[in-house]
Write a protein that holds these residues in place. Structure first.
Motif, PDB file in Angstrom:
ATOM      1  N   TYR A  52      -0.782   2.153   3.381  1.00  0.00           N
ATOM      2  CA  TYR A  52      -2.021   1.740   3.476  1.00  0.00           C
ATOM      3  C   TYR A  52      -2.575   1.859   5.065  1.00  0.00           C
ATOM      4  O   TYR A  52      -1.690   2.167   5.943  1.00  0.00           O
ATOM      5  CB  TYR A  52      -2.259   0.096   2.993  1.00  0.00           C
ATOM      6  N   CYS A  53      -3.809   1.652   5.171  1.00  0.00           N
ATOM      7  CA  CYS A  53      -4.361   1.867   6.438  1.00  0.00           C
ATOM      8  C   CYS A  53      -5.605   0.815   6.542  1.00  0.00           C
ATOM      9  O   CYS A  53      -6.130   0.416   5.498  1.00  0.00           O
ATOM     10  CB  CYS A  53      -4.699   3.274   6.821  1.00  0.00           C
ATOM     11  N   PHE A  54      -6.172   0.402   7.700  1.00  0.00           N
ATOM     12  CA  PHE A  54      -7.189  -0.352   7.943  1.00  0.00           C
ATOM     13  C   PHE A  54      -7.953   0.041   9.123  1.00  0.00           C
ATOM     14  O   PHE A  54      -7.440   0.440  10.122  1.00  0.00           O
ATOM     15  CB  PHE A  54      -6.937  -1.693   7.787  1.00  0.00           C
ATOM     16  N   GLY A  55      -9.460  -0.107   9.008  1.00  0.00           N
ATOM     17  CA  GLY A  55     -10.197   0.235  10.244  1.00  0.00           C
ATOM     18  C   GLY A  55     -10.574  -1.158  10.879  1.00  0.00           C
ATOM     19  O   GLY A  55      -9.956  -2.299  10.590  1.00  0.00           O
ATOM     20  N   GLY A  56     -11.405  -1.033  12.000  1.00  0.00           N
ATOM     21  CA  GLY A  56     -11.971  -2.147  12.893  1.00  0.00           C
ATOM     22  C   GLY A  56     -13.105  -2.808  12.005  1.00  0.00           C
ATOM     23  O   GLY A  56     -13.540  -2.497  11.107  1.00  0.00           O
ATOM     24  N   PHE A  57     -13.526  -4.018  12.775  1.00  0.00           N
ATOM     25  CA  PHE A  57     -14.795  -4.497  12.424  1.00  0.00           C
ATOM     26  C   PHE A  57     -16.000  -3.517  12.426  1.00  0.00           C
ATOM     27  O   PHE A  57     -16.295  -2.727  13.165  1.00  0.00           O
ATOM     28  CB  PHE A  57     -15.071  -5.797  13.368  1.00  0.00           C
ATOM     29  N   PHE A  74     -14.379  -5.256   7.401  1.00  0.00           N
ATOM     30  CA  PHE A  74     -13.632  -4.120   7.656  1.00  0.00           C
ATOM     31  C   PHE A  74     -12.914  -3.640   6.329  1.00  0.00           C
ATOM     32  O   PHE A  74     -13.039  -4.287   5.311  1.00  0.00           O
ATOM     33  CB  PHE A  74     -12.291  -4.636   8.560  1.00  0.00           C
ATOM     34  N   SER A  75     -12.427  -2.422   6.173  1.00  0.00           N
ATOM     35  CA  SER A  75     -11.887  -1.712   5.343  1.00  0.00           C
ATOM     36  C   SER A  75     -10.236  -1.453   5.314  1.00  0.00           C
ATOM     37  O   SER A  75      -9.897  -1.163   6.267  1.00  0.00           O
ATOM     38  CB  SER A  75     -12.640  -0.225   4.855  1.00  0.00           C
ATOM     39  N   LEU A  76      -9.945  -1.730   4.094  1.00  0.00           N
ATOM     40  CA  LEU A  76      -8.581  -1.636   3.919  1.00  0.00           C
ATOM     41  C   LEU A  76      -8.288  -0.440   2.808  1.00  0.00           C
ATOM     42  O   LEU A  76      -8.743  -0.894   1.706  1.00  0.00           O
ATOM     43  CB  LEU A  76      -7.669  -2.767   3.784  1.00  0.00           C
ATOM     44  N   ARG A  77      -7.367   0.448   2.639  1.00  0.00           N
ATOM     45  CA  ARG A  77      -7.283   1.426   1.628  1.00  0.00           C
ATOM     46  C   ARG A  77      -5.837   1.553   1.411  1.00  0.00           C
ATOM     47  O   ARG A  77      -4.808   1.555   2.235  1.00  0.00           O
ATOM     48  CB  ARG A  77      -7.706   2.773   2.348  1.00  0.00           C
ATOM     49  N   SER A  78      -5.614   2.199   0.258  1.00  0.00           N
ATOM     50  CA  SER A  78      -4.119   2.276  -0.439  1.00  0.00           C
ATOM     51  C   SER A  78      -3.975   3.278  -1.468  1.00  0.00           C
ATOM     52  O   SER A  78      -5.100   3.155  -2.147  1.00  0.00           O
ATOM     53  CB  SER A  78      -3.438   0.959  -0.606  1.00  0.00           C
ATOM     54  N   LEU A  79      -3.308   3.987  -1.598  1.00  0.00           N
ATOM     55  CA  LEU A  79      -3.003   4.714  -2.988  1.00  0.00           C
ATOM     56  C   LEU A  79      -2.538   3.727  -3.988  1.00  0.00           C
ATOM     57  O   LEU A  79      -2.731   4.340  -5.232  1.00  0.00           O
ATOM     58  CB  LEU A  79      -2.003   5.893  -2.612  1.00  0.00           C
ATOM     59  N   ASP A  80      -1.967   2.673  -3.810  1.00  0.00           N
ATOM     60  CA  ASP A  80      -1.332   1.712  -4.793  1.00  0.00           C
ATOM     61  C   ASP A  80      -2.392   0.650  -5.108  1.00  0.00           C
ATOM     62  O   ASP A  80      -2.719  -0.169  -4.461  1.00  0.00           O
ATOM     63  CB  ASP A  80      -0.107   1.191  -4.038  1.00  0.00           C
TER      64      ASP A  80
END
Length: 240
Positions: A52-57, A74-80
Motif C-alpha cells: 500500500y501507499c498513501f499521499g499527502g493532504f 488524502f488517498s491510500l492505494r493498494s492491490l489488495d
C-alpha cells in the motif's frame, strides 16, 4: 490487474505543519491497522512488502500549515481489495487521535490502463548498500543514475511477485525517460523512540516503456508506490 483507492476525508484537530504530515498519517494508519489481528501481523513483518501507499493532504496550503477545523483529503492505494475494505472501516473508527479524524472514505476500483507518464508526488526513497558499521545513505544526484533505475525496477518486481506470486522477466528497464524535478533532496520526517528520523529522497517524472512488463511495473508503482518506505509516505505517484 487493478488496484483499489480510498479517498479519505479528514478533519484537522489542531494546526499541523507540512513536514509533520507523513509522520502523523503513518501513525494514524498504523494504529488503525493494529485494531485488526491480520493487519497487525502484516504491519509487524519487517521484510514483507505492505502493498500500500498513501499521499499527502489536498488541497495544499501555501503557508504549509494545515488549519485546525478545516477538512482535507488524502488517498491510500493498494492491490489488495480486502485490505482496503478493512482499512476503510478501521480509519473511521480511530476517533481518539489528537491530530485528525477520518470522517468519510470512498473506494475506487482502477483497472490497468496505459500509462504515458508517472509523477512522484512524494519523495522517492532509495537506500544504498552500506558496509557494516556505516550509516545508512540514500541515493542523491551524486550517485550513479543506473543504480537508481535498477533499484527502482528490482523493487517493483519484488512487489509484483509478493502479491501475484509470479516472476516477471523484463528484457529492459521499465523506464524509458527520466527527469529529476528537484534541485536539492526532499525529506520525509518521522519520529521513532522519541527520536526524529529524516529520510532523503527525490521527485521524478518517469516515462515508462510501452511493452507489457514495463506497463505492469508502472501500474504497480501507482498501486504500491515506487522506491522504499511506503508506510512513511514515500514514492506516491500520479499519472498521465
Amino acid at each position: 490487474m487493478k488496484y483499489f483507492e480510498l479517498i479519505c476525508m479528514v478533519i484537522i484537530k489542531k494546526d499541523i505543519e507540512y513536514k509533520n504530515i507523513f509522520d502523523i498519517l503513518s501513525k494514524y494508519i498504523n494504529y488503525s491497522m493494529s485494531k485488526d489481528v491480520e493487519l497487525k501481523n502484516l504491519h509487524s513483518q519487517k521484510r514483507v512488502f505492505k502493498s500500500y501507499c498513501f499521499g499527502g493532504f489536498y488541497p495544499l496550503e501555501k503557508d504549509k500549515i494545515y488549519k485546525k477545523g478545516q477538512s482535507y483529503s488524502f488517498s491510500l492505494r493498494s492491490l489488495d481489495e480486502k485490505f482496503i475494505d478493512k482499512l476503510s472501516k478501521l480509519l473511521r473508527e480511530n476517533i481518539n487521535n489528537p491530530n485528525l479524524q477520518v470522517i468519510e472514505t470512498s473506494k475506487k476500483n482502477i483497472k490497468q490502463f496505459f500509462i504515458t507518464e508517472l509523477y512522484t508526488a512524494t519523495p522517492v526513497i532509495v537506500s544504498l548498500k552500506r558496509q557494516k558499521g556505516e550509516k545508512q545513505k540514500f541515493w542523491t544526484t551524486n550517485d550513479d543514475i543506473f543504480i537508481l533505475q535498477n533499484q527502482l525496477q528490482d523493487n517493483l518486481l519484488r512487489k509484483y511477485k509478493a502479491f501475484y506470486g509470479e516472476d516477471l522477466k523484463p528484457i529492459q528497464n521499465f523506464i524509458q525517460l527520466f527527469e529529476m524535478k528537484n534541485k536539492v533532496p526532499h525529506s520525509i520526517f518521522f519520529t521513532k523512540n522519541d527520536r526524529t528520523v529524516r529520510l532523503f529522497g527525490n521527485k521524478f517524472k518517469i516515462v515508462p516503456n510501452e511493452d507489457e512488463i514495463s506497463q505492469k511495473l508502472a501500474f504497480v508503482a501507482l498501486a504500491c508506490g515506487i522506491g522504499e518506505k511506503q508506510s512513511y509516505g514515500g514514492g506516491f505517484c500520479l499519472w498521465k
